[in-house]
Enzyme design. Structure first.
Site, PDB file in Angstrom:
ATOM      1  N   TYR A   1      -9.614 -10.877   3.065  1.00  0.00           N
ATOM      2  CA  TYR A   1      -9.865 -11.762   1.846  1.00  0.00           C
ATOM      3  C   TYR A   1      -8.764 -10.936   0.955  1.00  0.00           C
ATOM      4  CZ  TYR A   1     -14.409 -13.201   3.412  1.00  0.00           C
ATOM      5  OH  TYR A   1     -15.423 -13.628   3.945  1.00  0.00           O
TER       6      TYR A   1
ATOM      7  N   GLU B   1       1.691   3.245   3.018  1.00  0.00           N
ATOM      8  CA  GLU B   1       2.651   2.406   3.902  1.00  0.00           C
ATOM      9  C   GLU B   1       3.913   2.239   3.758  1.00  0.00           C
ATOM     10  OE1 GLU B   1      -0.032  -0.882   4.772  1.00  0.00           O
ATOM     11  OE2 GLU B   1      -1.895   0.270   4.702  1.00  0.00           O
TER      12      GLU B   1
ATOM     13  N   HIS C   1       2.782  -4.176   6.867  1.00  0.00           N
ATOM     14  CA  HIS C   1       1.872  -3.103   6.447  1.00  0.00           C
ATOM     15  C   HIS C   1       1.596  -2.108   7.621  1.00  0.00           C
ATOM     16  CE1 HIS C   1      -0.520  -4.656   3.162  1.00  0.00           C
ATOM     17  NE2 HIS C   1       0.108  -5.767   3.419  1.00  0.00           N
TER      18      HIS C   1
ATOM     19  N   HIS D   1       0.712  -1.123  -0.100  1.00  0.00           N
ATOM     20  CA  HIS D   1      -0.041   0.073  -0.008  1.00  0.00           C
ATOM     21  C   HIS D   1       0.814   1.358  -0.012  1.00  0.00           C
ATOM     22  CE1 HIS D   1      -3.292  -2.622   1.697  1.00  0.00           C
ATOM     23  NE2 HIS D   1      -3.647  -2.345   0.545  1.00  0.00           N
TER      24      HIS D   1
ATOM     25  N   GLU E   1       1.222  -5.215  10.904  1.00  0.00           N
ATOM     26  CA  GLU E   1       0.741  -3.932  10.925  1.00  0.00           C
ATOM     27  C   GLU E   1       1.810  -3.060  11.917  1.00  0.00           C
ATOM     28  OE1 GLU E   1      -1.556  -2.554   8.865  1.00  0.00           O
ATOM     29  OE2 GLU E   1      -2.925  -4.084   8.327  1.00  0.00           O
TER      30      GLU E   1
END
Length: 309
Positions: free
Chosen positions: A260, A71, A218, A68, A279
């Site tokens: 998912y 991130e 992440h 991402h 994370e």
């Protein structure tokens, strides 16, 4: 065993764009020629998805970051680990009591620090008029906010961590529930699984190896996800708890939007081996670079322990 003092190649106090990454990759290769550097594929705009290999051992693990765009702090996290690990190996040293020469001989750590370089550059450098998707991007970002605050996707508006063939149809069914109808800053899983060269490259790279364990980095939340549709092996929870104990992070269950079509979901489904999404940090993405030293301290031992499990 020598305590390692490292010279600093990887900066920990500036926005970490693709140009910085590329410069660091080759500077590290020049300083530590025993590391392996190569390409795992290319982005939509043709940027190399660099990988680094640390070690010669038969047990293989894989860490990746910056699926991402917001991130991007996960890229210098991984690159700083590359630097510290290589520096320790160069002098036969240890980190946190782990003998780096021993791990080097036992395991091979593969790292792709920036899966989404086009998106990262959009967030950090802004939208250039010579971007081939200039008009599309202006239309797709209908939030009224700058790209630097909202853009998670790749340059085609696809959320790469919703583009893997692991519950992709279920994720697609949720898009309208979240108000996503096409390319967007976040939440659009693409027209088909692996429609994007970046996610396709990660799958191909994984299939070319025999990874015992993978970690997708992440931000944010200081949590560790380990489950996918009850397909993870029983040891995954035990490993997640070990990671939690040494990092201070919580072992958690993903929310509906993260349940998912992610990389770790696909890996667990495909191989029935331990796969984790971690994370890092706390707050709102993009996390301030001032958090990086603390994030690194929390995660260094995870990256040292994983190849030994």
């Amino acid at each position: 065993m020598k305590k390692v003092e490292t010279r600093q190649i990887v900066p920990t106090d500036i926005p970490y764009s693709y140009d910085v990454l590329e410069s660091n990759v080759w500077a590290l290769k020049g300083t530590y020629p025993f590391i392996e550097v190569g390409s795992a594929g290319s982005s939509v705009l043709g940027k190399i998805l660099y990988y680094v290999r640390l070690g010669y051992g038969p047990k293989q693990v894989f860490y990746n970051g910056a699926h991402h765009a917001l991130e991007w702090i996960t890229s210098p996290l991984l690159m700083k680990f590359v630097e510290n690990y290589a520096a320790a190996y160069a002098v036969g040293g240890s980190i946190k009591g782990y003998s780096i020469p021993y791990i080097w001989d036992q395991a091979s750590i593969f790292i792709v620090p920036m899966v989404n370089p086009d998106g990262v550059d959009l967030v950090i450098n802004g939208l250039s008029t010579d971007n081939p998707f200039y008009q599309d991007l202006l239309r797709w970002n209908n939030t009224g906010l700058p790209f630097s605050e909202v853009w998670e996707a790749n340059i085609r508006g696809v959320d790469l961590n919703l583009n893997y063939p692991a519950g992709w149809e279920e994720a697609k069914a949720l898009e309208t529930q979240f108000g996503v109808t096409g390319p967007a800053p976040t939440g659009y899983g693409g027209p088909a699984p692996l429609s994007e060269p970046e996610s396709s490259a990660m799958v191909d790279f994984t299939r070319r190896h025999d990874f015992r364990l993978v970690i997708a980095y992440h931000s944010q939340g200081r949590v560790i996800y380990w489950r996918f549709q009850n397909l993870a092996p029983p040891e995954s929870l035990q490993i997640a708890q070990q990671f939690a104990n040494i990092s201070g992070y919580a072992v958690s269950e993903p929310g509906l939007a993260e349940a998912y079509a992610g990389y770790k979901d696909w890996f667990i489904q495909e191989y029935r081996r331990p796969g984790f999404t971690i994370e890092v940090g706390s707050g709102k993405n993009p996390l301030p670079i001032s958090q990086l030293p603390g994030i690194y301290e929390e995660n260094e031992e995870i990256m040292l322990l994983a190849p030994l499990l």
